[in-house]
Design a protein around this motif. Structure first.
Motif, PDB file in Angstrom:
ATOM      1  N   GLU A  45       0.905  -1.096   0.253  1.00  0.00           N
ATOM      2  CA  GLU A  45       0.126  -0.092  -0.410  1.00  0.00           C
ATOM      3  C   GLU A  45       0.944   1.489  -0.010  1.00  0.00           C
ATOM      4  O   GLU A  45       0.589   2.509  -0.027  1.00  0.00           O
ATOM      5  N   PHE A  46       2.329   1.452   0.579  1.00  0.00           N
ATOM      6  CA  PHE A  46       2.875   2.194   0.014  1.00  0.00           C
ATOM      7  C   PHE A  46       4.186   2.536  -0.847  1.00  0.00           C
ATOM      8  O   PHE A  46       4.993   2.890  -0.730  1.00  0.00           O
ATOM      9  N   ILE A  47       4.088   1.700  -1.952  1.00  0.00           N
ATOM     10  CA  ILE A  47       4.679   1.673  -2.896  1.00  0.00           C
ATOM     11  C   ILE A  47       5.398   2.764  -3.676  1.00  0.00           C
ATOM     12  O   ILE A  47       6.445   3.321  -3.482  1.00  0.00           O
ATOM     13  N   ALA A  48       4.264   4.011  -3.586  1.00  0.00           N
ATOM     14  CA  ALA A  48       4.645   5.572  -4.035  1.00  0.00           C
ATOM     15  C   ALA A  48       5.140   5.939  -2.666  1.00  0.00           C
ATOM     16  O   ALA A  48       6.487   6.843  -3.333  1.00  0.00           O
ATOM     17  N   GLU A  49       5.307   5.605  -1.909  1.00  0.00           N
ATOM     18  CA  GLU A  49       5.490   6.542  -0.493  1.00  0.00           C
ATOM     19  C   GLU A  49       7.246   6.389  -1.324  1.00  0.00           C
ATOM     20  O   GLU A  49       8.537   6.746  -0.576  1.00  0.00           O
ATOM     21  N   MET A  50       7.876   4.537  -1.162  1.00  0.00           N
ATOM     22  CA  MET A  50       8.608   4.462  -1.059  1.00  0.00           C
ATOM     23  C   MET A  50       9.910   4.896  -1.844  1.00  0.00           C
ATOM     24  O   MET A  50      10.579   5.464  -2.243  1.00  0.00           O
ATOM     25  N   ILE A  51       9.139   4.630  -3.866  1.00  0.00           N
ATOM     26  CA  ILE A  51       9.626   5.293  -4.664  1.00  0.00           C
ATOM     27  C   ILE A  51       9.864   7.113  -4.568  1.00  0.00           C
ATOM     28  O   ILE A  51      10.964   7.780  -4.454  1.00  0.00           O
ATOM     29  N   CYS A  75       9.959  -0.434   5.123  1.00  0.00           N
ATOM     30  CA  CYS A  75       9.769   0.009   6.541  1.00  0.00           C
ATOM     31  C   CYS A  75       9.862   1.311   6.957  1.00  0.00           C
ATOM     32  O   CYS A  75       8.805   2.341   7.749  1.00  0.00           O
ATOM     33  N   SER A  76      11.064   2.081   6.674  1.00  0.00           N
ATOM     34  CA  SER A  76      10.775   3.446   6.477  1.00  0.00           C
ATOM     35  C   SER A  76      10.447   4.350   6.182  1.00  0.00           C
ATOM     36  O   SER A  76       9.472   5.545   6.784  1.00  0.00           O
ATOM     37  N   ALA A  77       9.780   4.119   5.005  1.00  0.00           N
ATOM     38  CA  ALA A  77       8.318   4.857   4.670  1.00  0.00           C
ATOM     39  C   ALA A  77       6.651   3.691   5.264  1.00  0.00           C
ATOM     40  O   ALA A  77       6.546   5.407   5.331  1.00  0.00           O
ATOM     41  N   MET A  78       6.661   3.230   5.849  1.00  0.00           N
ATOM     42  CA  MET A  78       4.938   3.273   6.439  1.00  0.00           C
ATOM     43  C   MET A  78       5.959   3.845   7.665  1.00  0.00           C
ATOM     44  O   MET A  78       4.471   4.540   8.666  1.00  0.00           O
ATOM     45  N   SER A  79       6.912   3.585   8.834  1.00  0.00           N
ATOM     46  CA  SER A  79       7.185   4.781   9.952  1.00  0.00           C
ATOM     47  C   SER A  79       7.011   5.653   9.637  1.00  0.00           C
ATOM     48  O   SER A  79       6.354   6.238  10.829  1.00  0.00           O
ATOM     49  N   ARG A 108      10.953   0.067 -13.815  1.00  0.00           N
ATOM     50  CA  ARG A 108       9.279  -0.982 -13.360  1.00  0.00           C
ATOM     51  C   ARG A 108      10.566  -2.442 -12.378  1.00  0.00           C
ATOM     52  O   ARG A 108      11.171  -3.121 -13.251  1.00  0.00           O
ATOM     53  N   GLY A 109       9.996  -2.808 -11.598  1.00  0.00           N
ATOM     54  CA  GLY A 109      10.479  -3.179 -10.656  1.00  0.00           C
ATOM     55  C   GLY A 109       9.753  -3.250  -9.627  1.00  0.00           C
ATOM     56  O   GLY A 109       8.134  -2.957  -8.638  1.00  0.00           O
ATOM     57  N   ARG A 110      10.688  -3.473  -7.855  1.00  0.00           N
ATOM     58  CA  ARG A 110      10.347  -3.707  -6.428  1.00  0.00           C
ATOM     59  C   ARG A 110      10.499  -2.913  -5.848  1.00  0.00           C
ATOM     60  O   ARG A 110      12.123  -3.200  -6.108  1.00  0.00           O
ATOM     61  N   PRO A 111      10.692  -2.597  -4.255  1.00  0.00           N
ATOM     62  CA  PRO A 111      11.232  -1.983  -3.258  1.00  0.00           C
ATOM     63  C   PRO A 111      12.243  -2.968  -2.655  1.00  0.00           C
ATOM     64  O   PRO A 111      12.267  -3.842  -2.462  1.00  0.00           O
ATOM     65  N   GLY A 112      13.136  -2.992  -2.402  1.00  0.00           N
ATOM     66  CA  GLY A 112      14.422  -3.749  -1.450  1.00  0.00           C
ATOM     67  C   GLY A 112      13.518  -3.777   0.160  1.00  0.00           C
ATOM     68  O   GLY A 112      12.648  -2.662   0.418  1.00  0.00           O
ATOM     69  N   TRP A 113      13.652  -4.322   0.956  1.00  0.00           N
ATOM     70  CA  TRP A 113      12.835  -4.951   2.033  1.00  0.00           C
ATOM     71  C   TRP A 113      13.594  -3.296   2.759  1.00  0.00           C
ATOM     72  O   TRP A 113      12.318  -2.981   3.635  1.00  0.00           O
ATOM     73  N   HIS A 114      14.349  -2.894   3.005  1.00  0.00           N
ATOM     74  CA  HIS A 114      14.751  -1.895   4.396  1.00  0.00           C
ATOM     75  C   HIS A 114      14.030  -0.725   3.614  1.00  0.00           C
ATOM     76  O   HIS A 114      13.176   0.003   4.750  1.00  0.00           O
ATOM     77  N   ILE A 115      13.442  -0.016   2.652  1.00  0.00           N
ATOM     78  CA  ILE A 115      12.547   0.934   2.217  1.00  0.00           C
ATOM     79  C   ILE A 115      11.735   0.563   2.991  1.00  0.00           C
ATOM     80  O   ILE A 115      10.687   1.869   3.245  1.00  0.00           O
ATOM     81  N   ASN A 128       5.998   0.792 -11.410  1.00  0.00           N
ATOM     82  CA  ASN A 128       6.530   1.343 -12.404  1.00  0.00           C
ATOM     83  C   ASN A 128       7.147   2.278 -11.386  1.00  0.00           C
ATOM     84  O   ASN A 128       6.483   3.068 -10.699  1.00  0.00           O
ATOM     85  N   ALA A 129       8.270   2.766 -11.678  1.00  0.00           N
ATOM     86  CA  ALA A 129       9.108   3.686 -10.994  1.00  0.00           C
ATOM     87  C   ALA A 129       9.869   4.714 -12.321  1.00  0.00           C
ATOM     88  O   ALA A 129      10.246   4.613 -13.048  1.00  0.00           O
ATOM     89  N   THR A 130       9.340   5.914 -11.916  1.00  0.00           N
ATOM     90  CA  THR A 130      10.192   7.022 -12.459  1.00  0.00           C
ATOM     91  C   THR A 130      11.827   7.250 -11.662  1.00  0.00           C
ATOM     92  O   THR A 130      10.871   8.550 -10.366  1.00  0.00           O
ATOM     93  N   PHE A 131      12.799   7.483 -12.165  1.00  0.00           N
ATOM     94  CA  PHE A 131      13.632   7.511 -11.194  1.00  0.00           C
ATOM     95  C   PHE A 131      14.713   8.938 -11.873  1.00  0.00           C
ATOM     96  O   PHE A 131      15.050   8.881 -13.028  1.00  0.00           O
ATOM     97  N   ASN A 132      14.514  10.203 -11.068  1.00  0.00           N
ATOM     98  CA  ASN A 132      15.942  11.497 -12.131  1.00  0.00           C
ATOM     99  C   ASN A 132      17.115  11.285 -11.168  1.00  0.00           C
ATOM    100  O   ASN A 132      17.665  11.135 -10.356  1.00  0.00           O
ATOM    101  N   VAL A 133      18.160  11.037 -12.008  1.00  0.00           N
ATOM    102  CA  VAL A 133      18.983  10.459 -11.025  1.00  0.00           C
ATOM    103  C   VAL A 133      20.022  12.108 -11.615  1.00  0.00           C
ATOM    104  O   VAL A 133      20.434  13.132 -12.434  1.00  0.00           O
ATOM    105  N   SER A 134      21.519  11.979 -10.943  1.00  0.00           N
ATOM    106  CA  SER A 134      22.437  13.097 -11.404  1.00  0.00           C
ATOM    107  C   SER A 134      23.061  13.034 -13.277  1.00  0.00           C
ATOM    108  O   SER A 134      23.163  12.201 -13.735  1.00  0.00           O
TER     109      SER A 134
END
Length: 540
Positions: free
Chosen positions: A125-131, A240-244, A231-238, A208-214
């Motif tokens: 439910e928090f993929i957008a927050e993780m991105i 809990c950071s997003a949900m907390s 297009r991918g999936r989040p790592g485990w650690h991110i 789907n995730a769009t990222f801007n890089v340096s």
């Protein structure tokens, strides 16, 4: 009463000072719902439920917020969702895959006597927050994108954080680098860098995730643009950071979990959150419970001693499991044994018998609260409960009342009024007592049967005599959970019991023995009392 907690971050016990006494906040890492939770997973659930109850006691129920997440983003879960539900939106497919295991976890924790946390967010439910958090890390040069063996990855750059990385686990970056195999995962700037976002293959599930890089990062990737879609999936650690952050803010009071999570999970949570928010800490207090062994051995499927919570609950009442778990201090290792469970059961039954005829005191015993406030010193708590039990057994009503309130504070016998508030018609009580008793299996938790009989007699008097007569057929100390295996067969059991009595009256002992043998099929033993009456005992 000053609450003192051991803080893994500082390696010492400290006075607990919440950021806001009217909004005390705690986050605990929850289960990954790929499979049923094992008995080791029950330990943090029970430990932090006790802390949650203590915080509510000290600061008021309305002033404590407890978040325990559900991890439903996992490669095995994702792959299974794609395979089983092709064409279904990924989040919905994952929900279908994990619903059974998540529901089982909820049922298990309820039976263990745990309160429902304030929030139980699911990672999906928090993929957008993780991105969004990953993008901030990229913007602030704490993350970069690289080509890994399986595609592009957004990685956290631990060297960019410098000496601040590793404070929780006391693992300095220099020490980690000295022991690292640099040849492994060459796409990383540093061997310790960890995944924030991982690209999915054509046939793998992903978002789907769009990222801007340096600009430098774009050149390293040989890109014409500094914007890229992964297009991918989040790592485990991110996760809990997003949900907390969503429920507790950038900095909160307590973060808990098992000892095995200190590194890398909690260390990496801290790194991400601090670098996103620019804070000195993520949580002020970090608490970790010790490991659990089964009969002296590490639990593993290969050793054949892998035990799920639901496995244990099939043989033992939830409150007995809770008793056994809490007798050892939460930071110490615990050896999970059948003997320990049996000892816990005896203690639990003795305390249930001692409080059955007493209402709870207005406040819990001061010595119990004092011991709990000393870093959840449950061994000291149980020593004090034993003293109260001895006094209550010797006739002290005051001690019995204190014992009851103290047990309720710990999560035992707390729902009695609620669970026995069922309204039975007077006619049902005597005309269909079997049906009334069968109703107990879904309306009550783990309660002493004679305790319930007393309740019916107090509420209905003589009108309840047929129902309580059946209840009192069971030995004292029999509990409702034990009854669940026989309640469905109660009409047959009543008939057989009557037939046994009639057979004994005419000295047809062969028939009586045959009836008793048949009753054993229902996990029930008929005991012949000295006065010729019979009583029932549940066979373990």
């Amino acid at each position: 009463m000053t609450l003192r907690l051991y803080n893994t971050l500082t390696r010492r016990k400290e006075d607990f000072k919440p950021l806001d006494e009217r909004n005390v906040r705690m986050y605990v890492c929850g289960p990954t719902v790929y499979d049923f939770a094992h008995i080791g997973n029950a330990r943090p659930v029970i430990v932090f439920d006790v802390l949650y109850r203590l915080l509510r006691h000290l600061y008021g129920p309305d002033h404590v917020k407890y978040v325990r997440n559900i991890t439903d983003v996992d490669d095995k879960i994702n792959a299974r969702a794609l395979e089983r539900f092709p064409g279904v939106p990924l989040n919905e497919a994952i929900r279908r895959v994990t619903e059974k295991t998540a529901n089982q976890f909820q049922a298990d924790t309820e039976e263990l006597g745990c309160l429902v946390p304030t929030h139980e967010p699911r990672a999906t439910e928090f993929i957008a927050e993780m991105i969004a958090m990953i993008q901030v890390l990229l913007d602030r040069k704490f993350a970069y994108v690289a080509y890994g063996e399986d595609g592009r990855e957004a990685l956290f750059d631990v060297k960019a954080m410098g000496s601040e990385y590793g404070k929780l686990s006391r693992r300095s970056l220099a020490e980690q680098q000295a022991g690292a195999r640099v040849a492994v995962e060459k796409h990383k700037r540093n061997p310790e860098d960890f995944v924030l976002w991982k690209e999915s293959g054509e046939h793998e599930p992903g978002w789907n995730a769009t990222f801007n890089v340096s600009e430098d990062n774009a050149k390293a990737l040989q890109l014409n643009s500094m914007s890229l879609n992964i297009r991918g999936r989040p790592g485990w650690h991110i996760e809990c950071s997003a949900m907390s952050k969503r429920y507790l803010g950038e900095v909160f009071d307590i973060h808990g979990g098992g000892l095995d999570l200190i590194f890398p999970h909690h260390e990496n949570e801290i790194a991400q959150s601090r670098c996103v928010h620019g804070t000195d800490v993520m949580a002020n207090v970090w608490m970790h419970n010790g490991f659990l062994q089964v009969e002296g051995q590490k639990m593993s499927k290969s050793l054949g001693n892998f035990v799920t919570i639901s496995d244990v609950l099939r043989d033992w009442p939830g409150e007995v499991v809770r008793f056994n778990m809490l007798r050892t201090h939460y930071r110490q290792p615990i050896d999970w044994t059948a003997n320990g469970l049996e000892e816990a059961r005896r203690l639990w039954v003795a305390m249930g018998n001692a409080i059955r005829d007493h209402l709870p005191a207005e406040v819990a015993d001061a010595e119990v609260v004092k011991a709990l406030s000393d870093d959840l010193n449950t061994p000291a708590v149980f020593t004090r409960l034993g003293e109260l039990l001895s006094q209550a057994t010797n006739g002290s009503a005051e001690s019995a009342q204190k014992l009851r309130r103290s047990l309720e504070l710990l999560g035992f016998f707390g729902n009695f009024k609620q669970n026995l508030s069922i309204v039975y018609s007077e006619s049902d009580l005597n005309s269909n007592p079997v049906q009334v008793i069968q109703g107990l299996k879904s309306s009550n938790g783990d309660y002493d049967v004679h305790f319930i009989a007393n309740h019916f007699e107090q509420k209905f008097g003589e009108r309840a005599k047929e129902t309580t007569k059946l209840l009192r057929k069971f030995d004292k100390g029999t509990i409702v959970r034990d009854l669940r295996s026989v309640l469905d067969h109660l009409p047959k059991i009543v008939t057989l019991d009557s037939a046994n009595t009639e057979a004994r009256a005419i000295k047809n002992y062969a028939k009586a023995d045959a009836i008793r043998s048949e009753l054993s099929d229902y996990r029930l033993i008929i005991k012949i009392n000295k006065d010729g009456t019979t009583s029932w005992e549940v066979k373990r």
